[in-house]
Design an enzyme around this catalytic site. Structure first.
Site, mmCIF file in Angstrom:
data_model
loop_
_atom_site.group_PDB
_atom_site.id
_atom_site.type_symbol
_atom_site.label_atom_id
_atom_site.label_comp_id
_atom_site.label_asym_id
_atom_site.label_seq_id
_atom_site.Cartn_x
_atom_site.Cartn_y
_atom_site.Cartn_z
ATOM 1 N N ALA A 76 9.300 30.799 65.893
ATOM 2 C CA ALA A 76 9.460 31.076 67.323
ATOM 3 C C ALA A 76 8.920 32.463 67.639
ATOM 4 O O ALA A 76 8.911 33.360 66.784
ATOM 5 C CB ALA A 76 10.929 30.977 67.723
ATOM 6 N N ASP A 77 8.483 32.627 68.878
ATOM 7 C CA ASP A 77 7.977 33.924 69.316
ATOM 8 C C ASP A 77 8.236 34.057 70.815
ATOM 9 O O ASP A 77 7.993 33.117 71.573
ATOM 10 C CB ASP A 77 6.479 34.059 69.033
ATOM 11 C CG ASP A 77 5.989 35.485 69.217
ATOM 12 O OD1 ASP A 77 6.379 36.358 68.424
ATOM 13 O OD2 ASP A 77 5.219 35.725 70.163
#
Length: 202
Positions: A76-77
């Protein structure tokens, strides 16, 4: 001679993140997962800024997936865009204060992208969610008070909505968990595809 039964190991889920916030959120969907994070070289700009978190989420997940080819890996970012400017983690408290001054009285975007990868099954899903966050007008005293209460140096944009967010934020749209760093609605749907519902959702 009696043939031995082939033992099939269950597929596991790895979270490619050291973030305690993401780990806590993922537990709401799937309590049994492993955490493994490898340093990677991420991008910080692109012709389309909104593609940056999607690329980085894939980079993070792919690095771990290469070590666990039969398992699923979630990367995730999160990216904050204010105007045409990307706001990452502040280098120090001076920059953190500058970020909050810039966000004061304005609406910005919070984009979190996720990548779910399983190399053995040739699965590579990438998606993102966007929220709008509006800050109230902040005084220097408001900014100093927030920075005294919250450790912001590991937080994009120098704030966390779940930590005294009422000191800064007047309103937001979209999924709260997206602003925290791991939107759950679509994630639950994808996990239910690959893991038994009893494991994927609670």
């Amino acid at each position: 001679m009696k043939r031995r039964k082939r033992v099939i190991e269950p597929t596991r889920l790895y979270l490619a993140s050291q973030s305690p916030r993401r780990q806590e959120l993922l537990k709401r969907c799937k309590p049994d997962f492993l955490v493994e994070f490898l340093p990677t070289r991420e991008i910080d700009t692109a012709a389309d800024l909104r593609s940056v978190p999607r690329v980085n989420a894939s980079i993070k997940a792919a690095a771990v997936a290469k070590r666990h080819r039969k398992d699923f890996v979630l990367g995730a970012d999160t990216l904050i865009i204010s105007g045409n400017r990307v706001m990452g983690k502040p280098a120090d408290l001076d920059e953190a204060a500058a970020f909050l001054r810039e966000l004061s009285g304005r609406t910005h975007e919070v984009i979190t992208a996720m990548a779910l990868i399983c190399l053995r099954r040739s699965i590579h899903l990438v998606w993102s969610e966007t929220s709008q966050v509006t800050f109230r007008e902040l005084t220097e005293e408001d900014i100093a008070g927030y920075l005294a209460k919250v450790d912001v140096l590991d937080k994009a944009g120098a704030y966390a909505i779940q930590e005294h967010g009422d000191m800064l934020i007047s309103s937001y749209t979209g999924e709260l968990e997206n602003i925290i760093g791991l939107p759950l609605v679509k994630l639950r749907e994808h996990l239910a595809e690959f893991f038994p519902p009893a494991e994927a959702e609670k």
